[in-house]
Design a protein around this motif. Structure first.
Motif, PDB file in Angstrom:
ATOM      1  N   LEU A  22      -7.822  21.878 -42.484  1.00 21.61           N
ATOM      2  CA  LEU A  22      -8.027  22.998 -41.113  1.00 21.61           C
ATOM      3  C   LEU A  22      -6.569  24.512 -41.937  1.00 21.61           C
ATOM      4  O   LEU A  22      -7.113  25.168 -41.451  1.00 21.61           O
ATOM      5  CB  LEU A  22      -7.586  22.841 -40.128  1.00 21.61           C
ATOM      6  CG  LEU A  22      -8.021  21.977 -38.881  1.00 21.61           C
ATOM      7  CD1 LEU A  22      -7.205  21.536 -37.985  1.00 21.61           C
ATOM      8  CD2 LEU A  22      -9.267  22.889 -38.424  1.00 21.61           C
ATOM      9  N   LEU A  23      -5.857  24.026 -42.547  1.00 24.08           N
ATOM     10  CA  LEU A  23      -5.215  25.138 -43.132  1.00 24.08           C
ATOM     11  C   LEU A  23      -5.746  25.795 -44.624  1.00 24.08           C
ATOM     12  O   LEU A  23      -5.805  24.756 -45.715  1.00 24.08           O
ATOM     13  CB  LEU A  23      -3.429  24.695 -43.399  1.00 24.08           C
ATOM     14  CG  LEU A  23      -3.428  24.704 -41.604  1.00 24.08           C
ATOM     15  CD1 LEU A  23      -1.400  23.448 -41.765  1.00 24.08           C
ATOM     16  CD2 LEU A  23      -3.353  25.705 -40.743  1.00 24.08           C
ATOM     17  N   PRO A  24      -5.497  27.027 -44.723  1.00 20.53           N
ATOM     18  CA  PRO A  24      -5.428  27.413 -46.342  1.00 20.53           C
ATOM     19  C   PRO A  24      -4.544  26.359 -47.384  1.00 20.53           C
ATOM     20  O   PRO A  24      -3.529  25.874 -46.863  1.00 20.53           O
ATOM     21  CB  PRO A  24      -5.212  29.128 -45.745  1.00 20.53           C
ATOM     22  CG  PRO A  24      -4.149  29.538 -44.506  1.00 20.53           C
ATOM     23  CD  PRO A  24      -4.429  28.554 -43.859  1.00 20.53           C
ATOM     24  N   ALA A  25      -4.584  26.430 -48.689  1.00 23.94           N
ATOM     25  CA  ALA A  25      -4.280  25.674 -49.465  1.00 23.94           C
ATOM     26  C   ALA A  25      -2.551  26.514 -49.412  1.00 23.94           C
ATOM     27  O   ALA A  25      -1.754  25.820 -49.318  1.00 23.94           O
ATOM     28  CB  ALA A  25      -4.645  26.142 -51.188  1.00 23.94           C
ATOM     29  N   ALA A  26      -2.464  27.996 -49.671  1.00 28.55           N
ATOM     30  CA  ALA A  26      -1.059  28.722 -49.519  1.00 28.55           C
ATOM     31  C   ALA A  26      -0.297  28.004 -48.633  1.00 28.55           C
ATOM     32  O   ALA A  26       0.579  28.162 -48.520  1.00 28.55           O
ATOM     33  CB  ALA A  26      -1.484  30.255 -49.281  1.00 28.55           C
ATOM     34  N   ALA A  27      -0.794  27.098 -47.645  1.00 24.09           N
ATOM     35  CA  ALA A  27       0.507  27.256 -46.830  1.00 24.09           C
ATOM     36  C   ALA A  27       0.896  25.472 -46.707  1.00 24.09           C
ATOM     37  O   ALA A  27       2.061  25.058 -46.071  1.00 24.09           O
ATOM     38  CB  ALA A  27      -0.503  26.556 -45.144  1.00 24.09           C
ATOM     39  N   PHE A  28       0.479  24.763 -47.620  1.00 24.61           N
ATOM     40  CA  PHE A  28       1.217  23.823 -48.066  1.00 24.61           C
ATOM     41  C   PHE A  28       2.103  24.109 -49.133  1.00 24.61           C
ATOM     42  O   PHE A  28       3.089  23.184 -50.088  1.00 24.61           O
ATOM     43  CB  PHE A  28       0.052  22.472 -48.540  1.00 24.61           C
ATOM     44  CG  PHE A  28      -0.617  22.447 -47.701  1.00 24.61           C
ATOM     45  CD1 PHE A  28      -0.689  21.204 -46.702  1.00 24.61           C
ATOM     46  CD2 PHE A  28      -1.575  22.861 -47.262  1.00 24.61           C
ATOM     47  CE1 PHE A  28      -0.672  21.152 -45.538  1.00 24.61           C
ATOM     48  CE2 PHE A  28      -2.547  22.366 -46.518  1.00 24.61           C
ATOM     49  CZ  PHE A  28      -2.340  21.101 -45.821  1.00 24.61           C
ATOM     50  N   ALA A  29       2.351  25.356 -49.783  1.00 23.29           N
ATOM     51  CA  ALA A  29       3.434  25.671 -50.592  1.00 23.29           C
ATOM     52  C   ALA A  29       5.067  25.309 -50.314  1.00 23.29           C
ATOM     53  O   ALA A  29       6.166  25.315 -51.401  1.00 23.29           O
ATOM     54  CB  ALA A  29       3.349  27.020 -51.262  1.00 23.29           C
ATOM     55  N   HIS A  30       5.051  25.493 -48.776  1.00 26.38           N
ATOM     56  CA  HIS A  30       6.464  24.673 -48.638  1.00 26.38           C
ATOM     57  C   HIS A  30       5.627  23.887 -47.095  1.00 26.38           C
ATOM     58  O   HIS A  30       4.869  24.079 -46.280  1.00 26.38           O
ATOM     59  CB  HIS A  30       7.315  25.459 -48.373  1.00 26.38           C
ATOM     60  CG  HIS A  30       7.029  26.841 -47.718  1.00 26.38           C
ATOM     61  ND1 HIS A  30       6.001  27.587 -48.019  1.00 26.38           N
ATOM     62  CD2 HIS A  30       7.330  27.473 -46.748  1.00 26.38           C
ATOM     63  CE1 HIS A  30       5.597  28.805 -47.070  1.00 26.38           C
ATOM     64  NE2 HIS A  30       6.414  28.343 -45.837  1.00 26.38           N
ATOM     65  N   PRO A  31       6.940  22.947 -47.113  1.00 26.98           N
ATOM     66  CA  PRO A  31       6.534  22.449 -45.377  1.00 26.98           C
ATOM     67  C   PRO A  31       6.510  23.430 -44.408  1.00 26.98           C
ATOM     68  O   PRO A  31       7.516  24.181 -44.454  1.00 26.98           O
ATOM     69  CB  PRO A  31       7.542  21.281 -45.977  1.00 26.98           C
ATOM     70  CG  PRO A  31       8.361  21.465 -47.076  1.00 26.98           C
ATOM     71  CD  PRO A  31       8.105  22.865 -46.941  1.00 26.98           C
ATOM     72  N   HIS A  32       6.551  22.927 -43.744  1.00 25.52           N
ATOM     73  CA  HIS A  32       6.516  24.130 -42.573  1.00 25.52           C
ATOM     74  C   HIS A  32       7.359  22.935 -40.872  1.00 25.52           C
ATOM     75  O   HIS A  32       7.141  23.722 -39.759  1.00 25.52           O
ATOM     76  CB  HIS A  32       4.857  23.964 -41.884  1.00 25.52           C
ATOM     77  CG  HIS A  32       4.540  25.103 -42.704  1.00 25.52           C
ATOM     78  ND1 HIS A  32       4.012  25.081 -43.762  1.00 25.52           N
ATOM     79  CD2 HIS A  32       4.164  26.888 -41.981  1.00 25.52           C
ATOM     80  CE1 HIS A  32       3.757  25.888 -44.497  1.00 25.52           C
ATOM     81  NE2 HIS A  32       3.190  27.127 -43.461  1.00 25.52           N
ATOM     82  N   ILE A  33       7.229  21.521 -40.980  1.00 25.28           N
ATOM     83  CA  ILE A  33       7.613  21.652 -39.979  1.00 25.28           C
ATOM     84  C   ILE A  33       8.955  19.749 -40.794  1.00 25.28           C
ATOM     85  O   ILE A  33       8.704  19.774 -41.718  1.00 25.28           O
ATOM     86  CB  ILE A  33       7.063  19.946 -39.399  1.00 25.28           C
ATOM     87  CG1 ILE A  33       5.512  20.515 -38.333  1.00 25.28           C
ATOM     88  CG2 ILE A  33       7.383  18.522 -38.690  1.00 25.28           C
ATOM     89  CD1 ILE A  33       4.958  19.785 -38.472  1.00 25.28           C
ATOM     90  N   PHE A  34      10.378  19.922 -40.042  1.00 24.46           N
ATOM     91  CA  PHE A  34      10.708  19.058 -40.642  1.00 24.46           C
ATOM     92  C   PHE A  34      11.370  18.133 -40.366  1.00 24.46           C
ATOM     93  O   PHE A  34      11.794  17.995 -38.648  1.00 24.46           O
ATOM     94  CB  PHE A  34      12.593  19.869 -40.847  1.00 24.46           C
ATOM     95  CG  PHE A  34      11.919  21.075 -41.713  1.00 24.46           C
ATOM     96  CD1 PHE A  34      11.916  21.061 -43.524  1.00 24.46           C
ATOM     97  CD2 PHE A  34      11.446  22.398 -41.714  1.00 24.46           C
ATOM     98  CE1 PHE A  34      11.931  22.495 -44.760  1.00 24.46           C
ATOM     99  CE2 PHE A  34      11.171  23.657 -42.655  1.00 24.46           C
ATOM    100  CZ  PHE A  34      11.138  23.435 -43.375  1.00 24.46           C
ATOM    101  N   ALA A  35      12.021  16.738 -40.807  1.00 24.69           N
ATOM    102  CA  ALA A  35      11.985  15.727 -40.292  1.00 24.69           C
ATOM    103  C   ALA A  35      13.458  14.977 -40.650  1.00 24.69           C
ATOM    104  O   ALA A  35      12.915  15.006 -42.426  1.00 24.69           O
ATOM    105  CB  ALA A  35      10.835  14.590 -39.917  1.00 24.69           C
TER     106      ALA A  35
END
Length: 213
Positions: A14-27
């Motif tokens: 669902l998301l462009p590849a660039a979105a995975f260059a860094h995390p958006h959720i932290f746990a």
């Protein structure tokens, strides 16, 4: 798709590849590896505590009665969403035996709570096959899509439980990014990054527990 579902379903398509260059959720994660009396791995106990921003977005999406909190039935819905959606990703739980990937079983349930403004999840799963305490075993938690950063704040958050581990050595390994890149420069080619089947780069950098018996 609900914001929570981006984590629970991976949603890489669902998301462009660039979105995975860094995390958006932290746990912050905790993993307990439990040995049974028969000398095999009995279960892995996971505890995940998510960042406040993501936790707030889950409240907004799952708060059906708009009382600004997650009631028991709403927490159960979050848990069921995770249970079904993360099966494809082995519940972010990684096990290897002498380098061979070991599949995990589906948990009976994902338990969810909301404490101090943060979403908390805890669940148990087991290796998909009998896994004896022998050779080199590794255990870890990471998101292969790189959308969520699963962090072990201290080495004490990766532990072994059970008397049978007394015959084994264990240590927490936190890979150095520069060393990982240097050691894998021969394989991290354009073809690797453009592989239509996806890559598992996160595994190279993921903190893990190594057990040698």
């Amino acid at each position: 798709m609900k914001p929570a579902s981006f984590l629970f379903a991976g949603a890489a398509w669902l998301l462009p590849a660039a979105a995975f260059a860094h995390p958006h959720i932290f746990a912050e994660a905790r993993l307990e590896v439990v040995a049974g009396d028969d000398g095999t791995i009995a279960e892995l106990r996971n505890v995940w505590r998510f960042d406040e921003m993501f936790s707030s977005s889950v409240v907004l999406e799952f708060d059906k009665n708009s009382n600004l909190k997650l009631d028991v039935d709403e927490l159960a819905e979050v848990g069921q969403t995770v249970l079904e959606s993360l099966e494809e990703f082995s519940y972010y739980t990684s096990i290897t035996e002498d380098g061979r990937t070991i599949k995990v079983t589906k948990p009976d349930a994902i338990n969810v709570d909301f404490q101090d403004g943060q979403l908390l999840m805890f669940f148990k799963l087991s290796p998909g096959e009998a896994l004896a305490l022998k050779g080199k075993l590794t255990f870890g938690v990471y998101d292969p899509t790189m959308y969520a950063a699963m962090d072990f704040a201290t080495d004490g958050d990766l532990v072994v439980v059970g008397e049978k581990f007394a015959a084994c050595k264990h240590k927490v390994v936190r890979p150095d990014p520069d060393e990982v890149l240097a050691q894998n420069q021969g394989t991290l080619t354009a073809d690797f990054w453009n592989d239509p089947a996806g890559t598992d780069m996160t595994k190279l950098f993921a903190t893990r527990l190594e057990v040698t018996c």
